[in-house]
Design a protein around this motif. Structure first.
Motif, PDB file in Angstrom:
ATOM      1  N   SER A 103      20.851 -24.192 -29.734  1.00 17.23           N
ATOM      2  CA  SER A 103      22.084 -23.737 -31.065  1.00 17.23           C
ATOM      3  C   SER A 103      22.099 -24.280 -31.412  1.00 17.23           C
ATOM      4  N   GLY A 235      31.181 -13.449 -37.633  1.00 17.26           N
ATOM      5  CA  GLY A 235      29.583 -13.551 -38.040  1.00 17.26           C
ATOM      6  C   GLY A 235      29.714 -12.998 -39.538  1.00 17.26           C
ATOM      7  N   LEU A 327      29.780 -10.559 -32.302  1.00 19.06           N
ATOM      8  CA  LEU A 327      28.197 -11.138 -32.776  1.00 19.06           C
ATOM      9  C   LEU A 327      27.118  -9.818 -32.787  1.00 19.06           C
ATOM     10  N   VAL A 340      18.649 -12.451 -30.277  1.00 17.93           N
ATOM     11  CA  VAL A 340      18.489 -12.801 -31.586  1.00 17.93           C
ATOM     12  C   VAL A 340      17.287 -13.355 -32.367  1.00 17.93           C
ATOM     13  N   SER A 352      19.206 -18.697 -32.572  1.00 15.67           N
ATOM     14  CA  SER A 352      20.919 -18.120 -32.027  1.00 15.67           C
ATOM     15  C   SER A 352      21.592 -18.689 -32.758  1.00 15.67           C
ATOM     16  N   HIS A 355      25.198 -18.389 -32.157  1.00 11.15           N
ATOM     17  CA  HIS A 355      25.334 -17.242 -30.578  1.00 11.15           C
ATOM     18  C   HIS A 355      25.576 -17.667 -29.455  1.00 11.15           C
ATOM     19  N   SER A 356      25.054 -18.418 -28.470  1.00 15.79           N
ATOM     20  CA  SER A 356      24.652 -18.418 -27.229  1.00 15.79           C
ATOM     21  C   SER A 356      25.848 -19.474 -27.146  1.00 15.79           C
ATOM     22  N   VAL A 367      29.372  -8.116 -28.909  1.00 14.53           N
ATOM     23  CA  VAL A 367      28.237  -7.366 -29.365  1.00 14.53           C
ATOM     24  C   VAL A 367      28.524  -5.813 -30.742  1.00 14.53           C
ATOM     25  N   THR A 388      21.439 -15.682 -25.832  1.00  7.81           N
ATOM     26  CA  THR A 388      22.720 -14.998 -24.735  1.00  7.81           C
ATOM     27  C   THR A 388      22.578 -14.873 -23.437  1.00  7.81           C
TER      28      THR A 388
END
Lengths: 473, 473
Positions: A103, A235, A327, A340, A352, A355-356, A367, A388
């Protein structure tokens, strides 16, 4: 003695680049980046092979990498994201060693702690002086923040700044200091400005996405977090941007003064800053020109390193101070695990990124995703790849309802009281399957083509080779 | 989990501070610093002893240190400068181990490379948020740059930010990032603003000093370096400031556009920046309020780390780009070796600071000093302590003439052509002795009370204990 090399090749030779080494890149020039390709082209001329490329992300613009993989010049890849063109080829098994996915937070951590040593780091710098003080804020290839490049520059055995804009010493507003730089290579162009600010950052008009965005904003509002001091990340996808727009409307209506927004930054987030929604933006990368300009000119828009963003071994990070993050997902399963990395056919189409990291850091990790895409369910029984872990995801928002992670009972009650259309994630899965049919599992090979390293240092999942008949469509 | 400790004592306990450890401090609060004393006071309450204090400089305000030395709480000191009150006591032999003197460049280098490990670093921060993002630019105890503290914060096993101005997260304009900070301790006051901007920075009116300053400026002018792109450092003493004033006049008259000034920064240097003499100031510490304000508000006034200033192991430094620097001397001998560590009686009254760093880095290193002070010759046969080796000094400017290091024949010719009153350093020594008499060598003991580490890592000299009858006056 000057650090300015006569050419990129000369810089490589001066670094003592040898077969078997690890070379690193950062992705602030995104799909406009020329530097990774130019370096590998220069390496190829030197007859060097068996290199590992550690790049914070790999884009379609890096497709020449596939040739270098086939020729044995590149035998290993470590990265946080691979876009579909390169990803699908790697899924097919062309790379000798499995990709190591990390990540955005774990990558600098592993570089800094010596778990992922870098021999030569290449810093794509839109401006640099002859000693290597460099910045992304100015120059014809300006990309804004250089947050992912800090660990590379600081910890690589050798650091080469590649620039197309050599300025007088000292470059005042440097992001990376000359103290870390061995050589400066000047090239005609480090990137294509059109690709640097790629088209991921347009607001959606899709009614499904707008419905999801509206629900997500209502979730944030109902959570109790949307008050003075609020901090937020979203994002650069269309739906995420739409959530930001809804949040902005609520904040302005209610006069809420937020604390900070965490970027990856778009012009939409800059608008929120300028509208007074936030005191500051902490920014590890810029997604568009408006963000680049803001980072350059607005002292309330501040560049941070990827470690400051989300390193699991930093003494603290901005991600840990986040209230809410929105996310995306390629798949989310009934345990809230998110994928993802791969599509429903098992092909690598992402990674990632952060993300994570922000899911682990934020108080509220949402999400936001439609029930299905291209007739494939997104809510599934079991995510093909875990990017994640579900324990770090609090809420799934779809156009057909909002599912709260059972670990968050108090939050569920709050959202229920606000009249949000709550449902069970199992029901969302059934609904998705009802519309699209139960997806067949792709047939995959036995060979591991990529491993996914989580923030705790353990490999959370592995990605298997796709077979010629993997694709079900 | 918060980093904000209930008290300084709690922070020490949380760090696991134990006897035998190394604790570090930086000196941006100068003679107004309260933090070193407060920390040692807190340590004393915990019954810990045998500590080594690694402080970038020690001022008279740190006199309570002497009590802690006598009590065995502090048994070692590593520093770049000790002012007379503490220095004289240490010369007398009160400290168990010899002091290790370094320069401002060598100290961070040794910390970064593990040669001088720090267990707990204390960062005196005029502003900090609760996560330890901190800065010297704002707050009631604003001191400007925190350049000497970077290596401490980044490389100490534990880092404690001590502040009297806790601000909302995130402190935007941070100098040191939260990623390095373990604990934040809030105290009433970290320093006395009157002492932070201590009285070293007043322009001289002494005719001898003004004569020297005028000659030094003429040397710089005649050297050929004073042209567009010129870079410059001068100290904060009255004569050095006067050189700056003369250089400013020449630059403005001739329309010379310099590149950068390197600080330690005074308001006089800021005036030169604002007058257009330089494009920027690179600044590792601020000497007065005008410099503090300029660093805060003027984007052309930029903070750099001590490593960026002059680390011998950095891949390059600002000091290496210097054209001319004007330095002081307590003694300079006929081989151009300079002593700024001890007085003529052998007492410790200073230290290198950046003296040996910029002498090594600059193209033209000038020592500007009167022939004698308080009836003691400054130009001597043999410097009692070598701070800066003569091979790095190019010119000595006194009120009775200018001596060029024989290693710089081309420079000597240039200066001769300009009609400067050139002389031999031997003649200056004789002149000094003719006026003041040949100085008796002080009688010193056998015990080494301090060792002076040079930029190359070797000990360039050692300082012997003074005896009760050392003083000849």
């Amino acid at each position: 003695m000057t650090k300015v090399a006569a050419s990129l090749e000369e810089a490589l030779i001066a670094c003592g680049l040898k077969s078997g080494m690890v070379i690193s890149f950062h992705h602030h020039l995104r799909n406009g980046d020329y530097v990774l390709n130019k370096v590998l082209e220069a390496v190829a001329k030197l007859g060097i092979g068996d290199l590992t490329v550690n790049a914070s992300s790999i884009f379609d613009a890096h497709a020449p990498l596939l040739t270098h993989i086939k020729n044995g010049l590149v035998t290993g890849i470590e990265t946080n994201y691979i876009s579909p063109l390169v990803g699908r080829a790697i899924s097919g098994g062309i790379l000798k060693k499995p990709v190591i996915f990390r990540s955005h937070g774990t990558r600098p951590s592993d570089i800094e702690t010596g778990k992922s040593p870098v021999d030569v780091a290449f810093i794509a710098a839109p401006s640099s002086d002859k000693q290597g003080n460099c910045s992304g804020k100015t120059g014809k290839s300006a990309c804004g923040a250089l947050g992912y490049a800090f660990a590379d520059a600081m910890y690589a055995k050798k650091t080469v700044v590649v620039t197309d804009n050599l300025v007088e010493y000292p470059l005042r507003d440097f992001s990376i200091s000359e103290i870390y730089v061995d050589h400066v290579a000047v090239v005609d162009a480090i990137g294509d400005p059109q690709g640097i600010v790629s088209g991921t950052t347009r607001m959606t008009r899709d009614p499904v996405a707008l419905r999801i965005a509206d629900l997500a904003a209502r979730v944030i509002s109902a959570s109790g977090l949307l008050k003075d001091g609020f901090s937020f990340q979203t994002g650069a996808g269309g739906a995420s941007l739409a959530v930001g727009r809804s949040i902005q409307r609520i904040m302005l209506e209610k006069g809420i003064k937020g604390s900070f927004a965490l970027g990856g930054t778009t012009g939409y987030l800059v608008e929120m800053l300028e509208a007074g929604c936030f005191e500051s933006i902490l920014d590890v990368q810029c997604f568009d020109l408006k963000a680049v300009e803001s980072l350059h000119l607005n002292p309330r828009h501040v560049e941070i390193s990827a470690s400051h963003y989300a390193s699991p071994t930093a003494k603290s990070t901005a991600a840990q101070r986040l209230d809410a993050v929105v996310l995306g997902a390629t798949q989310i399963d009934v345990d809230f695990n998110v994928n993802v990395h791969t599509d429903s056919n098992g092909y690598i189409i992402g990674g990632s990124g952060g993300h994570s990291d922000v899911a682990a850091g934020a108080k509220l990790a949402i999400v936001a995703a439609p029930l299905s895409r291209a007739r494939l369910p997104i809510v599934v029984d079991r995510a093909l790849t875990i990017t994640t872990p579900g324990k770090t995801i609090d809420v799934l928002v779809t156009q057909c309802g909002v599912a709260v992670n059972p670990r968050q009972e108090e939050l569920r009650q709050r959202l229920a009281e606000s009249g949000l259309p709550l449902t069970d994630i199992e029901d969302l899965r059934k609904m998705a399957e009802g519309i699209n049919g139960v997806p067949q599992k792709p047939k995959l090979g036995d060979r591991v083509v990529a491993r996914v390293k989580y923030r705790d240092g353990a490999f959370i999942d592995e990605i298997l080779q796709t077979l010629p008949d993997s694709r079900r469509l």
